[in-house]
Design a protein around this motif. Structure first.
Motif, short mmCIF file in Angstrom:
data_model
loop_
_atom_site.label_atom_id
_atom_site.label_comp_id
_atom_site.label_asym_id
_atom_site.label_seq_id
_atom_site.Cartn_x
_atom_site.Cartn_y
_atom_site.Cartn_z
N ASN A 186 -3.64 3.43 -1.39
CA ASN A 186 -3.65 2.72 -2.67
C ASN A 186 -3.08 1.34 -2.43
N LEU B 266 -8.32 -7.96 -5.63
CA LEU B 266 -7.32 -7.39 -6.54
C LEU B 266 -6.73 -8.48 -7.43
N TYR C 52 0.84 -1.20 0.00
CA TYR C 52 0.00 0.00 0.00
C TYR C 52 0.87 1.25 0.00
N GLU D 184 -3.19 -5.17 -10.19
CA GLU D 184 -4.27 -4.19 -10.00
C GLU D 184 -4.06 -3.35 -8.74
N THR D 185 -4.49 -2.09 -8.80
CA THR D 185 -4.46 -1.17 -7.66
C THR D 185 -5.86 -0.65 -7.41
N LYS D 186 -6.26 -0.63 -6.15
CA LYS D 186 -7.54 -0.03 -5.74
C LYS D 186 -7.29 0.91 -4.58
N THR D 187 -8.21 1.85 -4.37
CA THR D 187 -8.03 2.88 -3.35
C THR D 187 -9.02 2.70 -2.21
N SER D 188 -8.50 2.67 -0.99
CA SER D 188 -9.32 2.64 0.22
C SER D 188 -9.42 4.06 0.75
N TYR E 239 -11.45 -5.60 -0.71
CA TYR E 239 -11.02 -5.35 -2.08
C TYR E 239 -10.47 -6.63 -2.69
N THR F 109 -8.09 -5.74 2.89
CA THR F 109 -8.69 -4.51 3.37
C THR F 109 -7.64 -3.78 4.19
N THR G 101 -1.95 -2.27 -3.86
CA THR G 101 -1.50 -2.86 -5.11
C THR G 101 -1.17 -4.33 -4.91
N THR H 62 -14.78 -2.40 3.47
CA THR H 62 -14.76 -2.92 2.11
C THR H 62 -13.65 -3.96 1.97
#
Length: 104
Positions: A55, A81, A44, A85-89, A79, A67, A57, A77
């Motif tokens: 973020n 992935l 992160y 892939e990257t997602k934002t918490s 996530y 999470t 990754t 949430t």
């Protein structure tokens, strides 16, 4: 003499059992709170400016679910992935910092 040897065998057997149990416990990635930490290939990047984002990754070769644990709460949430892939918490205004990522 036989009594002494039997007593010694019991003590040594008990010590071996304790050592084996500690070895298994040490190999676990479960924390004291019961949350399992993600593999080290899931990382992160924290962005803090009054609000805190993370973020997440997935640098692993397999899909990971994670999470974010903040200082005073866990992002509700989970996530999923894919590799790369990257997602934002983001959980809103929060002066706390990210403490770690946990599996969900």
């Amino acid at each position: 003499m036989r009594r002494l040897l039997n007593g010694t065998a019991v003590v040594l057997g008990g010590m071996a059992l304790v050592a084996a149990t500690q070895g298994v416990a040490g190999a676990s990635t479960t924390s004291a709170s019961g949350a399992t930490e993600v593999p080290s290939c899931v990382t992160y990047q924290e962005i803090a400016m009054g609000n805190v984002w993370a973020n997440i990754t997935n640098n692993c070769s397999t899909t990971q679910r994670a999470t974010v644990q903040y200082g005073d709460r866990i992002d509700p949430t989970c996530y999923t992935l894919q590799p790369g892939e990257t997602k934002t918490s983001y959980i809103g205004f929060n002066w706390n910092r990210v403490t770690r990522l946990v599996s969900c």
